[in-house]
Motif scaffolding. Sequence first.
Motif, PDB file in Angstrom:
ATOM      1  N   GLY A 197       1.071  -1.212  -0.047  1.00 42.77           N
ATOM      2  CA  GLY A 197       0.056  -0.101  -0.037  1.00 42.77           C
ATOM      3  C   GLY A 197       0.829   1.209   0.102  1.00 42.77           C
ATOM      4  O   GLY A 197       1.949   1.340   0.458  1.00 42.77           O
ATOM      5  N   THR A 393      -3.362  -0.741   4.114  1.00 39.54           N
ATOM      6  CA  THR A 393      -4.151  -1.376   2.998  1.00 39.54           C
ATOM      7  C   THR A 393      -5.535  -0.454   3.155  1.00 39.54           C
ATOM      8  O   THR A 393      -6.268  -0.692   2.446  1.00 39.54           O
ATOM      9  CB  THR A 393      -4.525  -2.702   2.745  1.00 39.54           C
ATOM     10  N   TRP A 508     -11.360   5.321  -1.468  1.00 38.45           N
ATOM     11  CA  TRP A 508     -12.031   5.057  -0.553  1.00 38.45           C
ATOM     12  C   TRP A 508     -13.238   5.939  -0.390  1.00 38.45           C
ATOM     13  O   TRP A 508     -14.303   5.700   0.407  1.00 38.45           O
ATOM     14  CB  TRP A 508     -11.433   4.685   0.675  1.00 38.45           C
TER      15      TRP A 508
HETATM   16  P1  NA7 Z   1      -5.524   4.211   2.007  1.00 38.90           P
HETATM   17  O1  NA7 Z   1      -5.399   5.764   1.565  1.00 38.90           O
HETATM   18  O2  NA7 Z   1      -6.837   3.644   1.625  1.00 38.90           O
HETATM   19  O3  NA7 Z   1      -4.490   3.389   1.538  1.00 38.90           O
HETATM   20  C1  NA7 Z   1      -4.458   2.012   1.292  1.00 38.90           C
HETATM   21  C2  NA7 Z   1      -3.279   1.694   0.213  1.00 38.90           C
HETATM   22  O4  NA7 Z   1      -3.325   0.281   0.001  1.00 38.90           O
HETATM   23  C3  NA7 Z   1      -3.578   2.286  -1.103  1.00 38.90           C
HETATM   24  O5  NA7 Z   1      -2.269   2.580  -1.765  1.00 38.90           O
HETATM   25  C4  NA7 Z   1      -4.330   0.960  -1.722  1.00 38.90           C
HETATM   26  O6  NA7 Z   1      -3.854   1.048  -3.143  1.00 38.90           O
HETATM   27  C5  NA7 Z   1      -3.289  -0.056  -1.262  1.00 38.90           C
HETATM   28  N1  NA7 Z   1      -3.856  -1.428  -1.214  1.00 38.90           N
HETATM   29  C6  NA7 Z   1      -5.319  -1.634  -0.643  1.00 38.90           C
HETATM   30  N2  NA7 Z   1      -5.627  -3.112  -0.802  1.00 38.90           N
HETATM   31  C7  NA7 Z   1      -4.541  -3.485  -1.754  1.00 38.90           C
HETATM   32  C8  NA7 Z   1      -4.213  -4.817  -2.168  1.00 38.90           C
HETATM   33  N3  NA7 Z   1      -5.362  -6.084  -2.146  1.00 38.90           N
HETATM   34  N4  NA7 Z   1      -3.161  -4.923  -3.058  1.00 38.90           N
HETATM   35  C9  NA7 Z   1      -2.333  -4.004  -2.906  1.00 38.90           C
HETATM   36  N5  NA7 Z   1      -2.470  -2.638  -2.510  1.00 38.90           N
HETATM   37  C10 NA7 Z   1      -3.537  -2.586  -1.947  1.00 38.90           C
HETATM   38  O7  NA7 Z   1      -5.228   3.984   3.479  1.00 38.90           O
HETATM   39  P2  NA7 Z   1      -4.360   4.573   4.660  1.00 38.90           P
HETATM   40  O8  NA7 Z   1      -4.469   3.665   5.891  1.00 38.90           O
HETATM   41  O9  NA7 Z   1      -3.083   5.040   3.916  1.00 38.90           O
HETATM   42  O10 NA7 Z   1      -4.870   6.083   4.756  1.00 38.90           O
HETATM   43  C11 NA7 Z   1      -6.489   6.148   5.026  1.00 38.90           C
HETATM   44  C12 NA7 Z   1      -6.786   7.659   5.352  1.00 38.90           C
HETATM   45  O11 NA7 Z   1      -6.185   7.597   6.915  1.00 38.90           O
HETATM   46  C13 NA7 Z   1      -5.800   8.558   4.922  1.00 38.90           C
HETATM   47  O12 NA7 Z   1      -6.288   8.965   3.722  1.00 38.90           O
HETATM   48  C14 NA7 Z   1      -5.975   9.803   5.781  1.00 38.90           C
HETATM   49  O13 NA7 Z   1      -7.361  10.308   5.929  1.00 38.90           O
HETATM   50  C15 NA7 Z   1      -5.789   9.073   7.209  1.00 38.90           C
HETATM   51  P3  NA7 Z   1      -4.832   1.634  -4.295  1.00 38.90           P
HETATM   52  O14 NA7 Z   1      -5.077   2.979  -4.057  1.00 38.90           O
HETATM   53  O15 NA7 Z   1      -6.247   1.112  -3.692  1.00 38.90           O
HETATM   54  O16 NA7 Z   1      -4.789   1.264  -5.607  1.00 38.90           O
END
Ligand code: NA7
Length: 891
Positions: A197, A393, A508
């Motif tokens: 992620g 993630t 999200w």
């Molecule tokens: P985020 O912003 O939802 O980031 C999650 C990351 O994980 C994002 O890069 C996703 O890629 C990645 N992701 C999620 N599922 C997968 C799978 N299955 N495989 C590979 N990569 C994945 O969560 P955070 O915790 O970083 O931040 C949340 C909020 O908290 C943030 O915005 C602030 O408001 C505070 P994707 O982008 O979906 O391709």
Amino acid sequence: MLDVIGAAPGSEATGGGTQHVDVAVVGAGFAGLFLLHRLRQAGFTAVAMDEADDVGGTWYWNRYPGARCDIQTLDYSYSFDPELERAWTWSEKYATQPEILRYLGFVADRYDLRRDIRFGTRVSAANWDEATQRWLLCTSRGAKVSSRFYIMATGCLSAPKPPEIEGVKDFKGEVYFTSRWPHQGVDLNGKRVAVIGTGSSAIQAIPLIAEQASHLTVFQRTPNFALPAHNGAAPADRAALLKQDPAAFRAQARMSMTGVPLPPATEFSFQLSDAERRERFDKLWARGDLVGMLTQLWADQGTDAEANALLAELFREKIRSIVKDPETAAALLPNDHPFGAKRPCLDTNYYATFNRPNVTLVNLRQEPVASITASGIQTEKRSFDIDVIVFATGFDAMTGAIKAVHPITGRDGQSLTDLWANGPQSYLGLTVAGFPNLFLITGPGSPSVLSNMSVSIEQHVDWVVDRLIALREAGVTTMEATAVAQSGWTRHLADCATLTLHRLANTWYTGANVPGKPQVLMPYTGGVGPYRSICDEVVSRGMLGFRLTGPGVAEQCNDGEIVRLQPDVRLVLNMLAEMQLPPIESLGAQGARDFVAEFNKARPAGRPVGEVIDGTLPCPDGALAYRLYRPATPGPHGIVVYFHGGGWVLGDEQSDDPFCRDLCRRTGMIFVSVGYRHAPEHRFPVAVEDSYAATQWIAAHAEELGGRPGPLLVAGWSAGANIVAVTCQLARDRGGPEIGGQLLLCPVTDCRFDRPSYTDNATGYFLTRSLMYWFWDIYCSPADRSDPRASPLRGNLAGLPPAYVVTCEFDPLRDEGVAYAEAMQTAGVAVEQLKAKGHFHSSFVMVDVVVTGVSGRIQMANALRRFAGLPQATEQQGQRTDPSRFSAAAG
Ligand code: NA7
């Protein structure tokens, strides 16, 4: 392993009876703490429950290395108690998670809140009991809670998302989630660590993990935008502002768009040179201010894809300049979404970390993860031996924590999960129809994650507790949103969303990160200040959209939709109301002209076109000015003769400049705006005779003007559209010129004032009934008004060119426009109508102010292109074509 991977934890039921309180609260984070405090102050009995062992909410769980706030902490604080503000000083611009947790603990102690919080207690179900008119909550500890009101203060980003990758359970090494980081910390020294992620959590954690790990492999699916935080002391200028007048600082935050008191940008991207844009960008980059970067570069950065692309490129330049290996740099460049459409991040050394020899970036777009094995991670191309996997993630955002209490059952046994099967529905993001006395703090449908959460939390808590006090005083025991109010809110949310670029990103915010989750933009995008004023308006309009009942009180239901205007139209009208402008008709003709000229100076300049030429053309008594707008494309072009609005009294060939430029760009046709003469100096029929003569002259000189031979088109707004209608009738009756089509935007077509729109929209929508009376009086004596050259609706309508008629819902002229369209249709003319919902008389000419007018102008341009036999324009970047905001009736 954590429960985000496996099954939900088992019940820790310890038995016990039922506690009876006025209010049950779920959550002891920022929102739950303030709620408890206010409820207690107001004399309600309340209990809060939280699964954690202490206060803090998401800040209790998110303890990963580098976890920090990314709104400046002086903004991310409670403001309800000036004493509290004085008692706490943040040590850094962006506080760390431990400091924020200490702050929340400090608040809990200061107001003695812990005694009403049951920690280690998960609420497992909540049911509305019709007989007692109370909620019954079941908990993981067995004891139940019965409450009159049930408030979910569960946070927007608190339910972790499962990793959805095959084989996690087979992995023999250590597994951690940033969202559930062990309290005792994790020793990563000398270990081979994988981070999956690259969202905010990962981007904060990666630089610190890289310092400890022997090797760090980052698995990136989507490159994100990250801005350096430049952490340190709070910026002196902002700290001084707060200190000088905290009440004013906080008040400004509450009425701002984001919950942070920063003045919005007023200049548009196309008004700035490359160098000016770069200078602004560099300044904000150096300041490390994410909210500033999101809102202060240029006014159209969040609404226009082309304007946004300019800043995205500046970001990419920075990334290229930091990351040394070109292939790694290329993989890190965000390229699939506009800046701000997905949550951008704030970092400390993130990009530079990829220059370290012990860090590898794996681009999952090129080699997706195939599986997790016992020893590491297998992509479709390589395998990586790993000791520790860190899942960063993300969360099942906004609805995950609410639905984690399951079932929540409202009236008639309906479950909230079922109701929300296709996406969350609510009234104001605060309440749900069918679920009396349930409140959601920063729920989906409210500004929540698109705002400074502390401001939004305080606003919601204050609104809810103030309502509970008012209900108690009135003897009311249930409060429930109506279905009408809720569906109106859903429509308003959709209207707001079309203003933004969120539709261009999978995030999200829309539920796209959770497989199978219905995709709908969940937060309210209309801004914190406007949202607050809407919530206040609900109250001032007698609890509009709520049904209130109680023993011994008559049921009260003032049903309706709180916002029927387009969101930007509402802002414009509110702004105009605040200006307390004198009625235009009180200024006299010259005074009104001066006023309009001054007013127009304040509007955004129109967009560039190929060429603008001012000239004159002959008319029966002399010469008329005209302004010609030529597209940047090679000619010859079709010609549209344009007549401006202004009630036959105001305006000139330049006064609808932004609108002419916009339609010139969209149609690819020449617009010739004609400066016909005005009343009272030149009364009826001078304006129409001038305009007809001008049309003849333009037709005769079309080639000289760069036009293509063939029929002309005519277009106009308001009184100008009246002139268009008359010109078409005269051209038919007097032997030309040939007109290929007419665009009538909010036309004046008749001298009758008794149609419903004249009453419904008599005042409050800028063009008033009394202003229309004044225009008519100046232009045309009553004896002449039934002449078809004044009231074209009374003329012969057969054999007219095809027409596109646009009317606006909140316009006194609406019904006469519709009447003209219908009458032409009856007479055999090909007519299409656009009935613009939520718009007012000036919506479509307020280019770059009323952004929701874009899709209407696209449709107008396409109509003109159809009249000219040209193919339909394809959607340009930054233009919205969502027709759902309009009900279009073709005839
Ligand atoms: P985020 O912003 O939802 O980031 C999650 C990351 O994980 C994002 O890069 C996703 O890629 C990645 N992701 C999620 N599922 C997968 C799978 N299955 N495989 C590979 N990569 C994945 O969560 P955070 O915790 O970083 O931040 C949340 C909020 O908290 C943030 O915005 C602030 O408001 C505070 P994707 O982008 O979906 O391709």
